[in-house]
Scaffold this motif. Structure first.
Motif, PDB file in Angstrom:
ATOM      1  N   ILE A 147       1.245   4.100  -3.247  1.00  0.00           N
ATOM      2  CA  ILE A 147       1.025   5.554  -3.140  1.00  0.00           C
ATOM      3  C   ILE A 147       2.310   6.331  -3.427  1.00  0.00           C
ATOM      4  CG2 ILE A 147       0.462   7.379  -1.485  1.00  0.00           C
ATOM      5  CD1 ILE A 147      -1.471   5.360  -0.182  1.00  0.00           C
ATOM      6  N   THR A 148       3.438   5.868  -2.917  1.00  0.00           N
ATOM      7  CA  THR A 148       4.656   6.678  -3.014  1.00  0.00           C
ATOM      8  C   THR A 148       5.366   6.589  -4.370  1.00  0.00           C
ATOM      9  OG1 THR A 148       5.953   4.899  -2.028  1.00  0.00           O
ATOM     10  CG2 THR A 148       5.126   6.622  -0.550  1.00  0.00           C
TER      11      THR A 148
ATOM     12  N   GLY B 178       0.821  -1.214   0.000  1.00  0.00           N
ATOM     13  CA  GLY B 178       0.000   0.000   0.000  1.00  0.00           C
ATOM     14  C   GLY B 178       0.849   1.255   0.000  1.00  0.00           C
TER      15      GLY B 178
ATOM     16  N   ILE C 251       4.129   9.120  -6.924  1.00  0.00           N
ATOM     17  CA  ILE C 251       4.499  10.477  -6.522  1.00  0.00           C
ATOM     18  C   ILE C 251       5.969  10.722  -6.844  1.00  0.00           C
ATOM     19  CG2 ILE C 251       4.809  11.996  -4.527  1.00  0.00           C
ATOM     20  CD1 ILE C 251       2.331  10.634  -3.306  1.00  0.00           C
TER      21      ILE C 251
END
Length: 70
Positions: free
Chosen positions: A57-58, A53, A61
């Motif tokens: 997300i990272t 997870g 980015i």
């Protein structure tokens, strides 16, 4: 049946019960070991889900930031 017959029958049943209880004790020990390993596996799966997870997300980015800097 006389007393000797009762004693031999009792002795056989006693030996059978000892065998049954020793088998049950071994099975319980094995199950306890398996339950411990299942618990460790569940913890490891939860850790991998958390890291997945975080990575989900990272990483986008980070890639987006790198692409904007270039």
């Amino acid at each position: 049946m006389d007393n000797q017959d009762y004693r031999t029958t009792y002795a056989r049943h006693d030996e059978k019960l000892k065998n049954i209880y020793s088998t049950l004790n071994r099975m319980e020990k094995q199950l306890k070991d398996l339950n411990g390993s299942v618990g460790r596996h569940e913890i490891n799966i939860a850790k991998m889900q958390v890291w997945g997870g975080v990575a989900l997300i990272t990483f986008p980015i980070i890639v987006n930031t790198i692409m904007r800097l270039m």
